[in-house]
Scaffold this active site. Structure first.
Site, PDB file in Angstrom:
ATOM      1  N   HIS A  85      42.707 -86.077 -44.785  1.00  0.00           N
ATOM      2  CA  HIS A  85      41.584 -85.449 -45.353  1.00  0.00           C
ATOM      3  C   HIS A  85      40.468 -85.754 -44.071  1.00  0.00           C
ATOM      4  O   HIS A  85      39.754 -84.869 -43.822  1.00  0.00           O
ATOM      5  CB  HIS A  85      41.011 -85.713 -46.623  1.00  0.00           C
ATOM      6  CG  HIS A  85      42.033 -85.170 -47.560  1.00  0.00           C
ATOM      7  ND1 HIS A  85      41.555 -85.222 -49.059  1.00  0.00           N
ATOM      8  CD2 HIS A  85      42.867 -84.183 -47.471  1.00  0.00           C
ATOM      9  CE1 HIS A  85      42.659 -84.622 -49.622  1.00  0.00           C
ATOM     10  NE2 HIS A  85      43.335 -83.961 -48.784  1.00  0.00           N
ATOM     11  N   TYR A  95      35.553 -80.676 -52.902  1.00  0.00           N
ATOM     12  CA  TYR A  95      36.430 -80.979 -53.971  1.00  0.00           C
ATOM     13  C   TYR A  95      35.801 -80.182 -55.211  1.00  0.00           C
ATOM     14  O   TYR A  95      36.910 -79.918 -55.992  1.00  0.00           O
ATOM     15  CB  TYR A  95      36.329 -82.303 -54.428  1.00  0.00           C
ATOM     16  CG  TYR A  95      37.034 -83.534 -53.387  1.00  0.00           C
ATOM     17  CD1 TYR A  95      38.363 -83.606 -53.637  1.00  0.00           C
ATOM     18  CD2 TYR A  95      36.675 -83.897 -52.196  1.00  0.00           C
ATOM     19  CE1 TYR A  95      39.240 -84.490 -52.898  1.00  0.00           C
ATOM     20  CE2 TYR A  95      37.414 -84.591 -51.615  1.00  0.00           C
ATOM     21  CZ  TYR A  95      38.684 -84.863 -51.780  1.00  0.00           C
ATOM     22  OH  TYR A  95      39.414 -85.693 -50.886  1.00  0.00           O
ATOM     23  N   GLU A 137      37.342 -91.882 -48.358  1.00  0.00           N
ATOM     24  CA  GLU A 137      37.258 -90.958 -47.289  1.00  0.00           C
ATOM     25  C   GLU A 137      35.760 -91.345 -46.714  1.00  0.00           C
ATOM     26  O   GLU A 137      35.724 -91.418 -45.482  1.00  0.00           O
ATOM     27  CB  GLU A 137      37.295 -89.434 -47.637  1.00  0.00           C
ATOM     28  CG  GLU A 137      38.896 -88.976 -47.609  1.00  0.00           C
ATOM     29  CD  GLU A 137      38.809 -87.950 -48.705  1.00  0.00           C
ATOM     30  OE1 GLU A 137      37.807 -86.992 -48.750  1.00  0.00           O
ATOM     31  OE2 GLU A 137      39.968 -87.385 -49.085  1.00  0.00           O
ATOM     32  N   TYR A 187      46.905 -90.474 -34.832  1.00  0.00           N
ATOM     33  CA  TYR A 187      46.892 -88.964 -34.549  1.00  0.00           C
ATOM     34  C   TYR A 187      45.454 -88.574 -34.551  1.00  0.00           C
ATOM     35  O   TYR A 187      44.339 -89.163 -34.958  1.00  0.00           O
ATOM     36  CB  TYR A 187      47.695 -88.039 -35.555  1.00  0.00           C
ATOM     37  CG  TYR A 187      47.231 -88.241 -37.120  1.00  0.00           C
ATOM     38  CD1 TYR A 187      46.170 -87.533 -37.322  1.00  0.00           C
ATOM     39  CD2 TYR A 187      48.027 -88.991 -37.805  1.00  0.00           C
ATOM     40  CE1 TYR A 187      45.889 -87.630 -38.739  1.00  0.00           C
ATOM     41  CE2 TYR A 187      47.681 -89.007 -39.168  1.00  0.00           C
ATOM     42  CZ  TYR A 187      46.653 -88.163 -39.685  1.00  0.00           C
ATOM     43  OH  TYR A 187      46.376 -88.315 -40.993  1.00  0.00           O
ATOM     44  N   ARG A 202      44.900 -78.857 -35.536  1.00  0.00           N
ATOM     45  CA  ARG A 202      46.197 -79.117 -35.599  1.00  0.00           C
ATOM     46  C   ARG A 202      46.044 -80.752 -35.365  1.00  0.00           C
ATOM     47  O   ARG A 202      45.262 -81.286 -34.665  1.00  0.00           O
ATOM     48  CB  ARG A 202      47.315 -78.701 -35.154  1.00  0.00           C
ATOM     49  CG  ARG A 202      47.571 -77.331 -35.527  1.00  0.00           C
ATOM     50  CD  ARG A 202      48.112 -77.107 -36.754  1.00  0.00           C
ATOM     51  NE  ARG A 202      48.422 -75.605 -36.875  1.00  0.00           N
ATOM     52  CZ  ARG A 202      47.664 -74.656 -37.467  1.00  0.00           C
ATOM     53  NH1 ARG A 202      46.513 -75.020 -37.974  1.00  0.00           N
ATOM     54  NH2 ARG A 202      48.145 -73.379 -37.595  1.00  0.00           N
ATOM     55  N   GLN A 203      46.909 -81.705 -36.088  1.00  0.00           N
ATOM     56  CA  GLN A 203      46.993 -83.101 -35.782  1.00  0.00           C
ATOM     57  C   GLN A 203      48.109 -83.507 -34.802  1.00  0.00           C
ATOM     58  O   GLN A 203      49.219 -82.870 -34.978  1.00  0.00           O
ATOM     59  CB  GLN A 203      47.253 -83.798 -37.017  1.00  0.00           C
ATOM     60  CG  GLN A 203      46.149 -83.747 -37.903  1.00  0.00           C
ATOM     61  CD  GLN A 203      45.799 -82.282 -38.638  1.00  0.00           C
ATOM     62  OE1 GLN A 203      46.562 -81.821 -39.258  1.00  0.00           O
ATOM     63  NE2 GLN A 203      44.547 -81.945 -38.401  1.00  0.00           N
ATOM     64  N   TYR A 204      47.955 -84.043 -33.856  1.00  0.00           N
ATOM     65  CA  TYR A 204      48.978 -84.510 -32.876  1.00  0.00           C
ATOM     66  C   TYR A 204      48.584 -85.938 -32.658  1.00  0.00           C
ATOM     67  O   TYR A 204      47.744 -86.400 -32.499  1.00  0.00           O
ATOM     68  CB  TYR A 204      48.364 -83.813 -31.665  1.00  0.00           C
ATOM     69  CG  TYR A 204      48.696 -82.366 -31.376  1.00  0.00           C
ATOM     70  CD1 TYR A 204      50.007 -81.655 -31.837  1.00  0.00           C
ATOM     71  CD2 TYR A 204      47.501 -81.276 -31.460  1.00  0.00           C
ATOM     72  CE1 TYR A 204      50.168 -80.218 -31.862  1.00  0.00           C
ATOM     73  CE2 TYR A 204      47.790 -80.044 -31.699  1.00  0.00           C
ATOM     74  CZ  TYR A 204      49.207 -79.533 -31.791  1.00  0.00           C
ATOM     75  OH  TYR A 204      49.240 -78.185 -32.015  1.00  0.00           O
ATOM     76  N   SER A 205      49.786 -86.528 -32.785  1.00  0.00           N
ATOM     77  CA  SER A 205      49.981 -88.002 -32.489  1.00  0.00           C
ATOM     78  C   SER A 205      49.673 -88.330 -30.966  1.00  0.00           C
ATOM     79  O   SER A 205      49.643 -87.597 -30.099  1.00  0.00           O
ATOM     80  CB  SER A 205      51.291 -88.647 -32.663  1.00  0.00           C
ATOM     81  OG  SER A 205      51.729 -88.541 -33.775  1.00  0.00           O
ATOM     82  N   VAL A 273      59.825 -83.774 -31.706  1.00  0.00           N
ATOM     83  CA  VAL A 273      58.549 -84.259 -31.347  1.00  0.00           C
ATOM     84  C   VAL A 273      57.996 -85.452 -32.032  1.00  0.00           C
ATOM     85  O   VAL A 273      57.292 -86.075 -31.801  1.00  0.00           O
ATOM     86  CB  VAL A 273      57.810 -83.027 -31.448  1.00  0.00           C
ATOM     87  CG1 VAL A 273      57.432 -82.845 -32.925  1.00  0.00           C
ATOM     88  CG2 VAL A 273      56.271 -83.277 -30.771  1.00  0.00           C
ATOM     89  N   GLY A 274      58.945 -86.108 -33.050  1.00  0.00           N
ATOM     90  CA  GLY A 274      58.617 -87.106 -33.683  1.00  0.00           C
ATOM     91  C   GLY A 274      58.841 -88.486 -32.807  1.00  0.00           C
ATOM     92  O   GLY A 274      58.323 -89.508 -33.134  1.00  0.00           O
TER      93      GLY A 274
END
Length: 408
Positions: A85, A95, A137, A187, A202-205, A273-274
């Site tokens: 989040h 929320y 959060e 990430y 998007r989330q990228y490590s 991609v892991g």
């Protein structure tokens, strides 16, 4: 704590959610986006199109109903959700919107079965959970010295192909300032403007060791499958992002942070991609703790799809108790083809098989870290548990929505 009055209704909801949970979450997202189309900029619409997000929310609601009084079970799951989040910039005001549409979807799908007492119980349960998440959060934003809307303008300083499917982008601040530190395995969110006014993130490590001067992300081009659409952000980054461009990027988040300073063995297991968070862990380990026993194992369809092989080889040269294994479904025909790009690693034909690289005695006091497609992680987790590895020593990083299979 959930009131005694509400507990019987939440308990009775468990079988109902097992049967109707997916219908409820599909209705929830459909109604919410119809009412608030601006929220499509916040949510991953690729996961919406594939149905993965609806399934994930259904499993999360079910898991909460089944475990609301088991803090030991819920705590790690909630921590993972809090980081997700924060990465997308969720605010307390969201929320209220989510609660209104989620409770409305329960009422819409269950009809007359959604009695006033049942809805009151779920209203109480939702706001108890929401309150926990909002507080957690808030604490995470404070520790990160950033708010929900905070994004860093980072310039692409290097672009490098990693195999046939992945491109690695090196990012640096536009004004030369030091980038925030991160834990290997974490990430960032990357925001792109797909068309005027249409944003997706998007989330990228992060795929290298922390160094203060730059970050690196490794992005797989997600092509369309039989049941999944093409990845609009990953394809945009592959086709449009070039050296010199500026991307808006969040601070690092994520609860997948392997302990790096111990002496006991660790095993890094990845597929596809892991591999990206594992490279960050591996490169950091080679710098900080090169004597620690590490087994690195990665699965791919073929050698052409392997990424960051140079990172693995370079880390292996610096580590005194390191072994690397590649499992290839399409196995090269000759030894020369197998060994040429994979210096210092052992190659295996077929899918990952723990017995091919680990002796039973190596399981003692060993921590295992998994990242890859959910079927891969489910298979490896099951194999580890069958081999006698305690579940507390099996850790995972989930890309995209989590189906919480170990709680259901």
């Amino acid at each position: 704590m959930l009131s005694q009055k509400s507990r019987p209704y939440i308990d009775a909801s468990v079988p109902v959610l097992r049967e109707h949970g997916l219908a409820i979450t599909k209705t929830f997202y459909s109604n919410m986006f119809a009412d608030r189309p601006d929220l499509t900029n916040l949510f991953n619409m690729g996961n919406q199109a594939s149905g993965a997000q609806q399934q994930s929310l259904a499993s999360a609601v079910f898991a909460y109903a089944a475990n609301y009084d088991r803090a030991d079970v819920l705590a790690p799951v909630l921590d993972r959700i809090v980081h997700k989040h924060a990465a997308v910039g969720l605010k307390p005001s969201h929320y209220t919107i989510v609660g209104r549409h989620l409770l409305g979807a329960i009422k819409q799908v269950l009809g007359d079965a959604a009695t006033p007492d049942l809805m009151a119980a779920w209203d109480e349960a939702y706001w108890l959970l929401a309150g926990e998440l909002i507080a957690a959060e808030g604490r995470l934003y404070e520790r990160s010295n950033a708010g929900p809307d905070h994004r860093l303008p980072l310039r692409i300083t290097e672009r490098c192909a990693q195999g046939s499917e992945i491109v690695a982008l090196t990012l640096a601040s536009t004004d030369g300032t030091v980038l925030p530190d991160f834990q290997p395995g974490q990430y960032v969110s990357v925001v792109v403007e797909l068309s005027p006014g249409v944003f997706q993130q998007r989330q990228y490590s992060l795929s290298d060791a922390p160094n203060g001067s730059n970050w690196r992300i490794s992005v797989k081009r997600e092509v369309a499958g039989a049941d999944t659409p093409a990845g609009v952000v990953s394809n945009w980054l592959h086709d449009n992002a070039k050296v010199g461009d500026v991307l808006m990027v969040s601070r690092p988040y994520g609860d997948f942070a392997p302990a790096l300073d111990g002496k006991s063995p660790i095993v890094l297991l990845s597929a596809g991609v892991g591999i990206t968070p594992m490279i960050s862990v591996l490169n950091t380990m080679a710098q900080r703790n090169p004597a620690r026993p590490v087994v690195f194992a990665h699965a791919a369809r073929d050698a052409a799809r392997l990424a960051h092989v140079d990172d693995v080889a370079d880390a292996g040269k610096r580590m005194s108790a390191f072994s690397a294994h590649y499992f290839l479904e399409s196995f090269p025909e000759t030894a020369a083809q197998r060994d040429a790009p994979l210096a210092g690693a052992t190659t295996h034909a077929g899918r990952m098989n723990l017995a091919a690289m680990l002796d039973a005695g190596e399981f003692a006091e060993t921590d295992f870290y998994l990242c890859g497609p959910l079927p891969f992680m489910q298979a490896q987790r099951a194999a580890l548990l069958e081999a006698g590895v305690p579940s507390t020593r099996v850790h995972r990083e989930v890309f995209g929505p989590d189906l919480l299979d170990d709680l259901l």
